[in-house]
Design a protein around this motif. Sequence first.
Motif, PDB file in Angstrom:
ATOM      1  N   ARG A 186      11.887  -0.246  -4.198  1.00  0.00           N
ATOM      2  CA  ARG A 186      11.116  -1.147  -5.362  1.00  0.00           C
ATOM      3  C   ARG A 186       9.784  -1.327  -5.359  1.00  0.00           C
ATOM      4  NH1 ARG A 186      14.389  -6.656  -3.228  1.00  0.00           N
ATOM      5  NH2 ARG A 186      16.738  -5.946  -2.519  1.00  0.00           N
ATOM      6  N   ILE A 187       9.003  -1.177  -4.441  1.00  0.00           N
ATOM      7  CA  ILE A 187       7.589  -1.187  -4.445  1.00  0.00           C
ATOM      8  C   ILE A 187       7.205   0.213  -5.144  1.00  0.00           C
ATOM      9  CG2 ILE A 187       5.400  -1.071  -3.351  1.00  0.00           C
ATOM     10  CD1 ILE A 187       6.627  -3.081  -1.434  1.00  0.00           C
ATOM     11  N   ALA A 188       7.850   1.289  -4.835  1.00  0.00           N
ATOM     12  CA  ALA A 188       7.578   2.589  -5.316  1.00  0.00           C
ATOM     13  C   ALA A 188       7.725   2.586  -7.081  1.00  0.00           C
ATOM     14  CB  ALA A 188       8.317   3.782  -4.900  1.00  0.00           C
ATOM     15  N   ARG A 189       8.727   2.129  -7.313  1.00  0.00           N
ATOM     16  CA  ARG A 189       9.166   1.783  -8.824  1.00  0.00           C
ATOM     17  C   ARG A 189       8.119   0.981  -9.461  1.00  0.00           C
ATOM     18  NH1 ARG A 189      13.679   2.972 -11.357  1.00  0.00           N
ATOM     19  NH2 ARG A 189      14.943   3.509  -9.307  1.00  0.00           N
ATOM     20  N   PHE A 190       7.612   0.102  -8.914  1.00  0.00           N
ATOM     21  CA  PHE A 190       6.882  -0.941  -9.514  1.00  0.00           C
ATOM     22  C   PHE A 190       5.603  -0.328  -9.654  1.00  0.00           C
ATOM     23  CE2 PHE A 190       3.443  -4.251  -8.556  1.00  0.00           C
ATOM     24  CZ  PHE A 190       3.387  -5.038  -9.506  1.00  0.00           C
ATOM     25  N   VAL A 191       5.017   0.294  -8.734  1.00  0.00           N
ATOM     26  CA  VAL A 191       3.719   0.996  -8.905  1.00  0.00           C
ATOM     27  C   VAL A 191       3.562   1.990  -9.828  1.00  0.00           C
ATOM     28  CG1 VAL A 191       2.078   2.670  -7.727  1.00  0.00           C
ATOM     29  CG2 VAL A 191       3.046   0.555  -6.463  1.00  0.00           C
ATOM     30  N   LEU A 192       4.745   2.915  -9.882  1.00  0.00           N
ATOM     31  CA  LEU A 192       4.836   3.854 -10.717  1.00  0.00           C
ATOM     32  C   LEU A 192       4.870   3.161 -12.397  1.00  0.00           C
ATOM     33  CD1 LEU A 192       7.310   6.101  -9.193  1.00  0.00           C
ATOM     34  CD2 LEU A 192       4.966   6.860  -9.663  1.00  0.00           C
ATOM     35  N   GLU A 193       5.568   2.117 -12.406  1.00  0.00           N
ATOM     36  CA  GLU A 193       5.770   1.410 -13.682  1.00  0.00           C
ATOM     37  C   GLU A 193       4.588   1.113 -14.101  1.00  0.00           C
ATOM     38  OE1 GLU A 193       7.473  -2.538 -14.629  1.00  0.00           O
ATOM     39  OE2 GLU A 193       9.107  -1.132 -15.571  1.00  0.00           O
ATOM     40  N   LEU A 194       3.624   0.304 -13.055  1.00  0.00           N
ATOM     41  CA  LEU A 194       2.324  -0.189 -13.557  1.00  0.00           C
ATOM     42  C   LEU A 194       1.384   0.905 -14.095  1.00  0.00           C
ATOM     43  CD1 LEU A 194       1.085  -2.491 -10.544  1.00  0.00           C
ATOM     44  CD2 LEU A 194       1.390  -3.143 -12.939  1.00  0.00           C
ATOM     45  N   PHE A 195       1.313   2.041 -13.333  1.00  0.00           N
ATOM     46  CA  PHE A 195       0.472   3.106 -13.644  1.00  0.00           C
ATOM     47  C   PHE A 195       0.807   3.583 -15.213  1.00  0.00           C
ATOM     48  CE2 PHE A 195      -1.038   3.466  -9.482  1.00  0.00           C
ATOM     49  CZ  PHE A 195      -2.618   3.930  -9.521  1.00  0.00           C
ATOM     50  N   GLU A 196       2.275   3.772 -15.380  1.00  0.00           N
ATOM     51  CA  GLU A 196       2.734   4.142 -16.683  1.00  0.00           C
ATOM     52  C   GLU A 196       2.195   3.029 -17.929  1.00  0.00           C
ATOM     53  OE1 GLU A 196       6.958   4.911 -19.090  1.00  0.00           O
ATOM     54  OE2 GLU A 196       6.746   4.762 -16.942  1.00  0.00           O
ATOM     55  N   ARG A 197       2.462   2.051 -17.506  1.00  0.00           N
ATOM     56  CA  ARG A 197       2.032   0.741 -18.439  1.00  0.00           C
ATOM     57  C   ARG A 197       0.554   0.718 -18.866  1.00  0.00           C
ATOM     58  NH1 ARG A 197       5.767  -4.424 -17.353  1.00  0.00           N
ATOM     59  NH2 ARG A 197       4.779  -5.131 -19.484  1.00  0.00           N
ATOM     60  N   HIS A 198      -0.287   0.963 -17.903  1.00  0.00           N
ATOM     61  CA  HIS A 198      -1.659   0.767 -17.969  1.00  0.00           C
ATOM     62  C   HIS A 198      -2.282   2.191 -18.558  1.00  0.00           C
ATOM     63  CE1 HIS A 198      -1.227  -2.656 -15.591  1.00  0.00           C
ATOM     64  NE2 HIS A 198      -2.315  -3.089 -15.902  1.00  0.00           N
ATOM     65  N   VAL A 223      -5.074   2.447  -1.147  1.00  0.00           N
ATOM     66  CA  VAL A 223      -4.999   0.831  -1.393  1.00  0.00           C
ATOM     67  C   VAL A 223      -6.318   0.257  -0.673  1.00  0.00           C
ATOM     68  CG1 VAL A 223      -3.866  -1.119  -0.940  1.00  0.00           C
ATOM     69  CG2 VAL A 223      -2.646   1.111  -1.207  1.00  0.00           C
ATOM     70  N   HIS A 224      -6.842  -0.378  -1.508  1.00  0.00           N
ATOM     71  CA  HIS A 224      -8.159  -1.094  -1.208  1.00  0.00           C
ATOM     72  C   HIS A 224      -8.000  -2.342  -1.676  1.00  0.00           C
ATOM     73  CE1 HIS A 224     -12.017  -2.118   0.618  1.00  0.00           C
ATOM     74  NE2 HIS A 224     -12.649  -2.112  -0.614  1.00  0.00           N
ATOM     75  N   ARG A 225      -7.666  -3.551  -1.056  1.00  0.00           N
ATOM     76  CA  ARG A 225      -7.670  -4.901  -1.477  1.00  0.00           C
ATOM     77  C   ARG A 225      -6.534  -4.809  -2.999  1.00  0.00           C
ATOM     78  NH1 ARG A 225     -13.396  -7.660  -0.814  1.00  0.00           N
ATOM     79  NH2 ARG A 225     -13.623  -7.355   1.504  1.00  0.00           N
ATOM     80  N   ARG A 226      -7.004  -5.162  -3.686  1.00  0.00           N
ATOM     81  CA  ARG A 226      -6.384  -5.172  -5.236  1.00  0.00           C
ATOM     82  C   ARG A 226      -6.479  -3.669  -5.788  1.00  0.00           C
ATOM     83  NH1 ARG A 226      -4.875 -10.667  -8.244  1.00  0.00           N
ATOM     84  NH2 ARG A 226      -4.707 -11.992  -6.392  1.00  0.00           N
ATOM     85  N   ASN A 227      -7.300  -2.776  -5.501  1.00  0.00           N
ATOM     86  CA  ASN A 227      -7.614  -1.708  -6.052  1.00  0.00           C
ATOM     87  C   ASN A 227      -6.636  -0.442  -5.541  1.00  0.00           C
ATOM     88  OD1 ASN A 227      -9.565  -2.613  -7.665  1.00  0.00           O
ATOM     89  ND2 ASN A 227     -10.953  -2.475  -5.934  1.00  0.00           N
ATOM     90  N   LEU A 228      -5.885   0.089  -6.554  1.00  0.00           N
ATOM     91  CA  LEU A 228      -4.773   1.210  -6.156  1.00  0.00           C
ATOM     92  C   LEU A 228      -5.284   2.673  -6.724  1.00  0.00           C
ATOM     93  CD1 LEU A 228      -1.417  -0.113  -7.046  1.00  0.00           C
ATOM     94  CD2 LEU A 228      -2.936  -0.364  -4.939  1.00  0.00           C
ATOM     95  N   ARG A 229      -5.333   3.662  -5.967  1.00  0.00           N
ATOM     96  CA  ARG A 229      -5.719   4.958  -6.795  1.00  0.00           C
ATOM     97  C   ARG A 229      -4.331   5.873  -6.186  1.00  0.00           C
ATOM     98  NH1 ARG A 229      -8.027  10.115  -5.412  1.00  0.00           N
ATOM     99  NH2 ARG A 229      -8.430   9.453  -3.410  1.00  0.00           N
ATOM    100  N   MET A 230      -3.870   6.452  -7.406  1.00  0.00           N
ATOM    101  CA  MET A 230      -2.703   7.548  -7.217  1.00  0.00           C
ATOM    102  C   MET A 230      -3.074   8.840  -6.505  1.00  0.00           C
ATOM    103  SD  MET A 230       0.600   7.797  -7.627  1.00  0.00           S
ATOM    104  CE  MET A 230       1.050   6.425  -8.829  1.00  0.00           C
ATOM    105  N   ILE A 231      -2.587   9.104  -5.523  1.00  0.00           N
ATOM    106  CA  ILE A 231      -2.743  10.316  -4.789  1.00  0.00           C
ATOM    107  C   ILE A 231      -1.464  11.455  -4.914  1.00  0.00           C
ATOM    108  CG2 ILE A 231      -3.312  11.410  -2.580  1.00  0.00           C
ATOM    109  CD1 ILE A 231      -4.518   8.515  -1.864  1.00  0.00           C
ATOM    110  N   ASN A 232      -0.384  10.895  -4.737  1.00  0.00           N
ATOM    111  CA  ASN A 232       0.745  11.692  -4.805  1.00  0.00           C
ATOM    112  C   ASN A 232       1.777  11.191  -5.610  1.00  0.00           C
ATOM    113  OD1 ASN A 232       2.905  13.266  -4.341  1.00  0.00           O
ATOM    114  ND2 ASN A 232       2.657  13.361  -1.999  1.00  0.00           N
ATOM    115  N   HIS A 233       1.843  11.374  -6.814  1.00  0.00           N
ATOM    116  CA  HIS A 233       2.732  10.686  -7.816  1.00  0.00           C
ATOM    117  C   HIS A 233       4.156  11.252  -7.511  1.00  0.00           C
ATOM    118  CE1 HIS A 233       5.056  10.565 -11.590  1.00  0.00           C
ATOM    119  NE2 HIS A 233       4.212   9.258 -11.868  1.00  0.00           N
ATOM    120  N   SER A 234       4.378  12.621  -7.417  1.00  0.00           N
ATOM    121  CA  SER A 234       5.677  13.113  -6.780  1.00  0.00           C
ATOM    122  C   SER A 234       6.288  12.451  -5.665  1.00  0.00           C
ATOM    123  CB  SER A 234       5.632  14.805  -7.014  1.00  0.00           C
ATOM    124  OG  SER A 234       4.656  15.034  -6.112  1.00  0.00           O
ATOM    125  N   GLY A 235       5.247  12.306  -4.693  1.00  0.00           N
ATOM    126  CA  GLY A 235       5.816  11.721  -3.495  1.00  0.00           C
ATOM    127  C   GLY A 235       6.387  10.377  -3.706  1.00  0.00           C
TER     128      GLY A 235
END
Length: 237
Positions: free
Chosen positions: A135-147, A192-204
Amino acid sequence: MQQILDSSPHCARIWVPQKKGKFLFEAGQPMIALYLVRSGSFKSVMTSCDGRQQVVDYHVAGDLIGMEGLACRHHLTDVVALECSHVSVVDVRSLEHATHESPVLQRQIHSMLSHCSARARAVQFMLGSARADERIARFVLELFERHQHIMLQADILTLSLSRDDIGSYLGLRLETVSRILSEFHDEKLLEVHRRNLRMINHSGLQSLLSGCAPHEQRAHAARLPLHADSNMPIEAM
């Protein structure tokens, strides 16, 4: 859709500011307009008769808010600004007249309604069958896609939803959301740093959705406890 609405005389060009925490509209109010998000973000919240609340959607720049009320002519959720945001107002009656005159706009509206319906079914499936990490992986991937179209850097974004809101949206406890994000950080899937996310391994992250992630990346899902509160969904299958 945004470009088409921008070229239409029925979409206000003025960017109306919305302060953080301010209601854009509330459930039950007559629906006289849709709202095109220009900047910032919003959440949609449903409230039960006994006062329980759940986040049922979130909206970012480029989204058109309020379409679920087109059939019944009143808003079905409360929509709240998650940060200082701006919207443009789209008068519903004027938009309906415009769709009769513009087949392109009509197709875009139908396409957006179809997309919203498909997304709602995907969320329902996720809540009913997906593990907490999925659930969280899908949510994060969708967030990056929509942003993608508004991000200054393609691999970095700032969460406007709190972890509590994310848990409400995904049917998980706050502690579970925080723990799994920390595990994604430790596994070098995300920084992950507080509310900041940086994508490191998209395929993972993507592999968590396909069920082909290494066992050690999924082991925590089997260890998740069931909710003690029967009103909350089960976190792990």
